[in-house]
Design an enzyme around this catalytic site. Structure first.
Site, PDB file in Angstrom:
ATOM      1  CD1 TRP A  22      44.156 -13.273 -44.871  1.00 52.88           C
ATOM      2  CD2 TRP A  22      45.924 -12.523 -43.871  1.00 52.88           C
ATOM      3  NE1 TRP A  22      44.069 -14.021 -44.112  1.00 52.88           N
ATOM      4  CE2 TRP A  22      45.396 -14.014 -43.683  1.00 52.88           C
ATOM      5  CE3 TRP A  22      47.274 -12.311 -43.883  1.00 52.88           C
ATOM      6  CZ2 TRP A  22      46.038 -14.359 -42.797  1.00 52.88           C
ATOM      7  CZ3 TRP A  22      48.373 -13.693 -43.153  1.00 52.88           C
ATOM      8  CH2 TRP A  22      48.122 -14.603 -42.062  1.00 52.88           C
ATOM      9  CE1 TYR A  51      38.379 -12.001 -42.044  1.00 54.22           C
ATOM     10  CE2 TYR A  51      39.532 -12.873 -44.906  1.00 54.22           C
ATOM     11  CZ  TYR A  51      39.510 -13.249 -43.488  1.00 54.22           C
ATOM     12  OH  TYR A  51      40.087 -14.191 -43.184  1.00 54.22           O
TER      13      TYR A  51
END
Length: 772
Positions: free
Chosen positions: A111, A109
């Site tokens: 970022w 996941y």
């Protein structure tokens, strides 16, 4: 030294290396409101927590792959690159042969650092696809409920999340903006991929000049915009749906709803109407009922409902409200309330989702496809909703519901993580710790010794964006940025691409992964392909060499005025929504047919599993920080300056602090049955009584909890030791990390030392022959 252009999730900026080797940064000259998060950048480039060489957990090196409770508690052995890459390639090959590619989890996941080519998640997925695929994850922690719900009720989540009514349209046409969750300005400096011109500050100034009225509905006063010109409605956390239903009931019984709009553009209102009137459960959802739940007086609820019908009204919901138990309901209920007003598709009216949650919602910038690294096709169909990673690791073979399907958790033997930090995003970190003890092997690419790296078996050091070349830009950015390399790689750090290319060579798929290109050749190829697409649309786009020398390309402008669902409003027959009915589904027969008791077929008030009691009387709001992006930058100057004795600040109302003997600046213990953390008390009337606020993103720094045998105490102040790893519902299985119930007390003992600012215990290994 020359200033070089680059970009980040908190904006484009210029950077240079000084003669002494330090880093200087300054805002992009065209940015009217640069992010204060730029102040975190210089400290991070050579911080002691940088991973300097490949490292392997001692127990894995000595005993081989297998479940291990010692992850996160053991020293690491530093290896040379060839030895480390041989270990990773060998383990990938073993797991594929013995268990199949489904046993590899490559969720990663996001970022990670900004950049279109060096996008860590894309690099990992492309690599894993070349070796036969992997178990993947879907949706996001930020929008887990909305991304599943919105396709059922409006047909397309992107229509709401990416093509929202723009700020200029709102400033010109809106009379009343009812903001559930407020319009928190701290979030809008951040946009995935970057932004060159931060526009929301100017938009908010325009609001004040236009006379637009804002009602900010939030437990936090400062969730309202700066220079607030409206009214703050302090609401009990997690009760927004009850308030929405009370407003809707008032519109209904006073005949102030737009029946013609509901008949033409919506389906299922009659079912919702019966629910509002209490025909099924005997409880009308009137203003008095709502007041008893949300704490806002019934007279105010009725007055607001009437005010909403007197002009152009926009109802917005922040992303935070769907990051709670039953998080689908506030989004759906707000949409139904907006439909009752009949203004959806009209300039300045209707519904919005995410204003104040991130920088590009409402931005009038261009919405163009940008250069993107192809990931290839994943031959493995198995996936999990992204927030269910601990469930997957702890319960292989267990069946669960998701969006009308009955799925089974796979048996994961190898976790490969690049470009993310689940020990920031996930809830109930003690449980996640146990889950991370189950796989045979965990491989992590990281620039820093984050908690995820410390809980891995093999850690490979990677570069930061300033240590490589790339192309950058966000979803609504005005510019494409040529990201020049400013610094040499730290110690032995390598790009993700170089690491995967080396692994691909060891596994016999080098050509499939690299296509024979170097990173610079990939940049030229991606840019050239993208340039040809834009030139075919009539845009004058410079050649790569000209773009790279200039440092940026101003993208073709987007429309200044956009209204969500305007085409549908103008002609619902020619522009139907991609829902089963072609209309807004206030009642969804599809969702109703799933039979989920925690997500019925229409918006509903569903009480939470936990309620305040004597042991845990305070609502905790674990919201996004204003001093960093999630956990990124926590070691930087801006983030450190906000801490108290090195701990994350906890805001508490003076009345609640007085009751507990807590003074401003005290170190406090925040706890519940899941865990505990230490934080620095900051007394503030910006939070309503009965509520405390502790931002996410403090690097997880766990020790055994002396007050709870077997429990975990984060000595730095990470609130996810307190939040529940409970899904929003069986429909979306989204994250519920926004709220928790806690108690707070003054910490009186010695302060445990902070360990996260230093690397874990490391031992250099001179050669492969020294392997234990």
């Amino acid at each position: 030294m020359t200033w070089s252009p680059t970009t980040s999730h908190w904006g484009a900026y210029l950077a240079r290396r000084t003669a002494a080797g330090a880093l200087e940064v300054r805002p992009h000259p065209e940015d009217p409101a640069p992010s204060p998060l730029l102040g975190n950048v210089p400290d991070g480039v050579h911080h002691p927590t940088r991973v300097r060489a490949p490292a392997v957990r001692r127990g894995w090196l000595e005993d081989g792959p297998g479940p291990a409770r010692r992850r996160g508690r053991e020293e690491f052995i530093e290896l040379d690159w060839d030895h480390a890459l041989d270990l990773v390639a060998g383990e990938l090959d073993r797991v594929r042969r013995e268990h199949g590619n489904e046993a590899i989890f490559g969720g990663s996941y996001g970022w990670a650092g900004a950049g279109r080519f060096h996008h860590a998640q894309s690099q990992l997925h492309r690599f894993l696809n070349t070796i036969g695929g992997y178990t993947s994850s879907r949706n996001s922690y930020s929008l887990g409920a909305s991304l599943v719900l919105l396709p059922h009720v409006v047909g397309d989540a992107d229509a709401v999340l990416r093509r929202a009514s723009t700020w200029p349209t709102i400033a010109e046409h809106t009379d009343l903006l009812v903001a559930f969750g407020g319009l928190p300005g701290k979030n809008v400096s951040v946009t995935p991929g970057g932004v060159t011109r931060h526009a929301m500050a100017a938009a908010l100034r325009n609001f004040g000049e236009s006379g637009l009225e804002v009602v900010s509905i939030s437990p936090l006063r400062d969730d309202a915009p700066p220079r607030f010109w409206g009214r703050w409605w302090p609401i009990r956390p997690g009760t927004d749906v009850a308030l929405m239903l009370g407003l809707a009931h008032t519109l209904l019984v006073e005949d102030r709803h737009d029946r013609a709009f509901l008949d033409r553009y919506c389906t299922g209102f009659e079912v919702f109407e019966r629910y509002l009137l209490g025909e099924g459960d005997g409880t009308p959802k009137d203003a008095r009922w709502a007041a008893g739940i949300c704490g806002i007086p019934a007279t105010d609820i009725r007055a607001l409902a009437r005010r909403m019908t007197e002009g152009r009204t926009l109802i917005t919901v922040t992303w935070s409200l769907q990051r709670t138990e039953h998080g689908e309901q506030p989004v759906w209920a707000a949409l139904a309330l907006a439909a009752m007003l009949g203004q959806i598709g009209l300039p300045g009216g209707g519904f919005g989702h995410g204003y104040g949650s991130i920088g590009d919602v409402g931005d009038p910038g261009p919405l163009l496809r940008l250069p993107t690294l192809p990931q290839g096709r994943n031959p493995v169909a198995t996936f999990i909703p992204v927030a269910r990673i601990a469930d997957m690791l702890l319960h292989p073979g267990r069946a669960y519901d998701y969006n009308g399907r009955r799925l089974t958790y796979p048996d994961i033997r190898l976790v490969y993580w690049a470009g993310g930090n689940p020990f920031h995003h996930h809830q109930d970190l003690a449980r996640l710790r146990r889950a991370f003890g189950r796989p045979d092997t965990i491989v992590v690419h990281e620039p820093y010794w984050t908690a995820t790296a410390r809980h891995a078996d093999i850690v490979l050091p990677v570069t930061t964006p300033l240590e490589r070349e790339d192309i950058g830009g966000g979803r609504r950015d005005t510019h494409l940025i040529a990201m020049h390399r400013v610094l040499p790689p730290h110690e032995q750090a390598r790009d993700d691409y170089a690491i995967f290319a080396a692994l691909a060579g060891r596994l016999g798929v080098a050509e499939a992964f690299t296509e024979g290109r170097t990173p610079r050749q990939w940049l030229e190829h991606l840019y050239r392909t993208w340039r040809e697409e834009l030139r075919a649309q009539g845009h004058d786009v410079p050649a790569f060499e000209e773009f790279w020398a200039a440092g940026q390309y101003r993208l073709p402008p987007g429309p200044e005025h956009v209204t969500l669902l305007a085409d549908f409003r103008a002609d619902p027959e020619r522009h139907p929504l991609p829902t089963p009915s072609g209309r807004i589904e206030i009642f969804s027969s599809v969702i109703a047919g799933f039979g989920y008791p925690d997500c019925p077929g229409h918006p509903a008030w569903l009480p939470p599993a936990e309620r305040p009691d004597r042991r845990h009387p305070l609502y905790l709001i674990a919201n996004q920080p204003g001093t960093r992006l999630h956990g990124q930058g926590d070691i930087g100057a801006v983030s450190r300056a906000a801490k108290i004795a090195g701990r994350e600040p906890l805001r508490i109302h003076p009345d609640d602090a007085r009751e507990r003997g807590i003074a401003d600046g005290d170190i406090v213990r925040v706890f519940n049955d899941r865990g505990a953390c230490l934080a620095g008390a900051r007394l503030s009337e910006e939070v309503m009584p009965g509520v405390v606020q502790l931002a996410t993103g403090a690097w997880f720094d766990p020790v055994d909890d002396p007050d709870r045998p077997g429990g975990v105490l984060c000595v730095h102040g990470n609130p996810n030791v307190l939040t529940a790893d409970r899904p929003t519902s069986r429909l979306a299985q989204g994250c519920t990390g926004q709220h928790a119930l806690v108690q707070v007390e003054r910490h009186t003992g010695p302060l445990p030392p902070l360990r996260h600012p230093s690397p874990p215990p490391l031992r250099p290994l001179r050669s492969q022959e020294d392997t234990p």
